[in-house]
Design an enzyme around this catalytic site. Structure first.
Site, mmCIF file in Angstrom:
data_model
loop_
_atom_site.group_PDB
_atom_site.id
_atom_site.type_symbol
_atom_site.label_atom_id
_atom_site.label_comp_id
_atom_site.label_asym_id
_atom_site.label_seq_id
_atom_site.Cartn_x
_atom_site.Cartn_y
_atom_site.Cartn_z
ATOM 1 N N LYS A 1 -14.264 -8.592 -12.141
ATOM 2 C CA LYS A 1 -14.031 -7.322 -12.922
ATOM 3 C C LYS A 1 -13.305 -7.377 -13.947
ATOM 4 O O LYS A 1 -13.554 -6.908 -15.091
ATOM 5 C CB LYS A 1 -13.309 -6.183 -12.063
ATOM 6 C CG LYS A 1 -14.308 -5.892 -10.488
ATOM 7 C CD LYS A 1 -13.679 -4.683 -9.805
ATOM 8 C CE LYS A 1 -12.155 -4.915 -9.520
ATOM 9 N NZ LYS A 1 -11.893 -5.924 -8.514
ATOM 10 N N ARG B 1 -9.361 3.172 -6.099
ATOM 11 C CA ARG B 1 -9.469 2.340 -4.855
ATOM 12 C C ARG B 1 -9.677 2.980 -3.591
ATOM 13 O O ARG B 1 -9.604 2.338 -2.632
ATOM 14 C CB ARG B 1 -8.419 1.316 -5.160
ATOM 15 C CG ARG B 1 -8.636 -0.226 -5.496
ATOM 16 C CD ARG B 1 -7.358 -0.723 -5.583
ATOM 17 N NE ARG B 1 -7.348 -2.184 -5.581
ATOM 18 C CZ ARG B 1 -7.352 -3.110 -6.676
ATOM 19 N NH1 ARG B 1 -7.232 -2.467 -7.874
ATOM 20 N NH2 ARG B 1 -7.032 -4.415 -6.419
ATOM 21 N N ARG C 1 -6.705 -19.273 -9.374
ATOM 22 C CA ARG C 1 -6.590 -18.307 -10.427
ATOM 23 C C ARG C 1 -5.386 -18.681 -11.119
ATOM 24 O O ARG C 1 -4.225 -18.675 -10.352
ATOM 25 C CB ARG C 1 -6.825 -16.886 -10.157
ATOM 26 C CG ARG C 1 -6.665 -15.940 -11.188
ATOM 27 C CD ARG C 1 -7.272 -14.758 -11.056
ATOM 28 N NE ARG C 1 -6.311 -13.996 -10.336
ATOM 29 C CZ ARG C 1 -6.873 -12.568 -9.961
ATOM 30 N NH1 ARG C 1 -8.085 -12.070 -10.632
ATOM 31 N NH2 ARG C 1 -6.242 -11.776 -9.305
ATOM 32 N N ARG D 1 -0.367 -15.491 -9.749
ATOM 33 C CA ARG D 1 0.037 -14.319 -9.411
ATOM 34 C C ARG D 1 0.923 -14.234 -7.978
ATOM 35 O O ARG D 1 0.284 -14.952 -7.328
ATOM 36 C CB ARG D 1 -1.009 -13.232 -9.563
ATOM 37 C CG ARG D 1 -1.160 -12.625 -10.769
ATOM 38 C CD ARG D 1 -2.322 -11.661 -10.834
ATOM 39 N NE ARG D 1 -2.673 -10.943 -9.836
ATOM 40 C CZ ARG D 1 -3.686 -9.948 -9.646
ATOM 41 N NH1 ARG D 1 -4.469 -9.872 -10.758
ATOM 42 N NH2 ARG D 1 -3.829 -9.073 -8.640
ATOM 43 N N ARG E 1 -5.554 -8.334 1.048
ATOM 44 C CA ARG E 1 -5.952 -7.389 -0.035
ATOM 45 C C ARG E 1 -7.593 -7.147 -0.011
ATOM 46 O O ARG E 1 -8.182 -6.000 0.013
ATOM 47 C CB ARG E 1 -5.857 -8.269 -1.646
ATOM 48 C CG ARG E 1 -4.415 -8.245 -1.671
ATOM 49 C CD ARG E 1 -4.302 -9.278 -3.046
ATOM 50 N NE ARG E 1 -4.859 -8.873 -4.215
ATOM 51 C CZ ARG E 1 -5.227 -10.197 -5.230
ATOM 52 N NH1 ARG E 1 -4.698 -11.288 -4.807
ATOM 53 N NH2 ARG E 1 -5.818 -9.881 -6.247
HETATM 54 P P1 AMP Z 1 -5.709 -5.702 -9.187
HETATM 55 O O1 AMP Z 1 -4.769 -6.442 -10.235
HETATM 56 O O2 AMP Z 1 -6.443 -4.888 -9.289
HETATM 57 O O3 AMP Z 1 -5.882 -6.795 -8.055
HETATM 58 O O4 AMP Z 1 -4.305 -4.941 -8.307
HETATM 59 C C1 AMP Z 1 -3.143 -5.850 -7.690
HETATM 60 C C2 AMP Z 1 -2.553 -5.051 -6.746
HETATM 61 O O5 AMP Z 1 -2.129 -3.699 -7.442
HETATM 62 C C3 AMP Z 1 -3.378 -4.352 -5.824
HETATM 63 O O6 AMP Z 1 -3.384 -5.265 -4.407
HETATM 64 C C4 AMP Z 1 -2.478 -3.046 -5.304
HETATM 65 O O7 AMP Z 1 -1.470 -3.510 -4.411
HETATM 66 C C5 AMP Z 1 -2.037 -2.758 -6.573
HETATM 67 N N1 AMP Z 1 -3.224 -1.480 -7.103
HETATM 68 C C6 AMP Z 1 -3.874 -1.905 -8.257
HETATM 69 N N2 AMP Z 1 -4.723 -0.867 -8.606
HETATM 70 C C7 AMP Z 1 -4.498 0.107 -7.464
HETATM 71 C C8 AMP Z 1 -5.181 1.096 -7.101
HETATM 72 N N3 AMP Z 1 -5.980 1.876 -7.986
HETATM 73 N N4 AMP Z 1 -4.635 1.801 -6.157
HETATM 74 C C9 AMP Z 1 -3.894 1.154 -5.023
HETATM 75 N N5 AMP Z 1 -3.290 0.232 -5.487
HETATM 76 C C10 AMP Z 1 -3.431 -0.487 -6.604
#
Ligand code: AMP
Length: 211
Positions: free
Chosen positions: A13, A88, A123, A156, A167
């Site tokens: 994404k 989400r 990554r 990360r 996740r």
């Molecule tokens: P991402 O970079 O989108 O994979 O997000 C990394 C982490 O941030 C996720 O595993 C969640 O802990 C938190 N996170 C990001 N976006 C959301 C969201 N819309 N709702 C809840 N947690 C989020």
């Protein structure tokens, strides 16, 4: 273009969002990026979010909805936006609907869990400019260094196998139900998340009619 990129972590994404931002000149709204920045700066939201992020769990809806509200008020959202990794949960999607936020298309980018684990485990990200690399499939010219800004790449905190599995579990339990939610609104289009980067971008442009 008002678009949601929906799909598990590591489906591509973020990379797709970068290409769409360049093509469409609308901002990418990634709550993951916003939260990582808040963690880095040590803000109250960052401190609250870090525990959930490190555990591979979702950050509570009220925090995310607050962030979104603030972000959508900025001027650059007038002609569209690309939501990357948000909403989400059903509660987040409902909050957007209730606020009258218009979404035209939800592009579901999906890939099998085992492929995602391999991808995320390899990554590497640039903490400065955000460019994403991979130890096997997208190596920087100089090992461990960002091609664009020469910053040392990082892994990360949540890109380790144990947290990736958590996740994915959160994705299947809390985020996947959004497919039905947006199907009921007739907005879902499907992109194969197993494709290589260039193919995936080409295919997405085709699906979205922006070739
Ligand atoms: P991402 O970079 O989108 O994979 O997000 C990394 C982490 O941030 C996720 O595993 C969640 O802990 C938190 N996170 C990001 N976006 C959301 C969201 N819309 N709702 C809840 N947690 C989020």
């Amino acid at each position: 273009m008002r678009l949601i990129l929906l799909g598990p972590p590591g489906a591509g994404k973020g990379t797709l969002a970068e290409a769409l931002v360049e093509k469409l000149q609308v901002p990418q709204i990634s709550t993951g990026d916003i939260l990582r920045d808040a963690v880095k700066r040590g803000t109250p939201i960052g401190l609250q979010a870090k525990t959930f992020m490190d555990a591979g769990e979702l950050v509570p809806d009220d925090v995310i909805i607050g962030i979104l509200k603030e972000r959508l008020e900025r001027d650059d959202c007038q002609s569209g936006y690309i939501f990357d990794g948000v909403p989400r949960t059903i509660a987040q999607a409902k909050a957007l609907d209730d606020k009258g936020v218009v979404i035209e298309t939800v592009l579901l980018v999906d890939a099998p869990d085992e492929l995602i684990i391999r991808r995320l485990n390899g990554r590497r990200s640039c903490p400065e400019c955000g460019i994403v690399y991979h130890t096997a499939t997208k190596r920087p010219q100089k090992s461990g260094i960002c091609d664009a800004c020469f910053t040392t790449l990082i892994t990360r905190d949540d890109d380790n196998v144990e947290t990736i599995r958590k996740r994915l579990k959160a994705y299947h339990a809390q985020t996947e139900p959004l497919v039905d939610y947006y199907e009921a609104q007739g907005k879902v289009k499907y992109l194969d998340g197993t494709l290589r980067i260039a193919e995936s971008i080409e295919e997405a442009f085709k699906i979205l009619g922006i070739e």
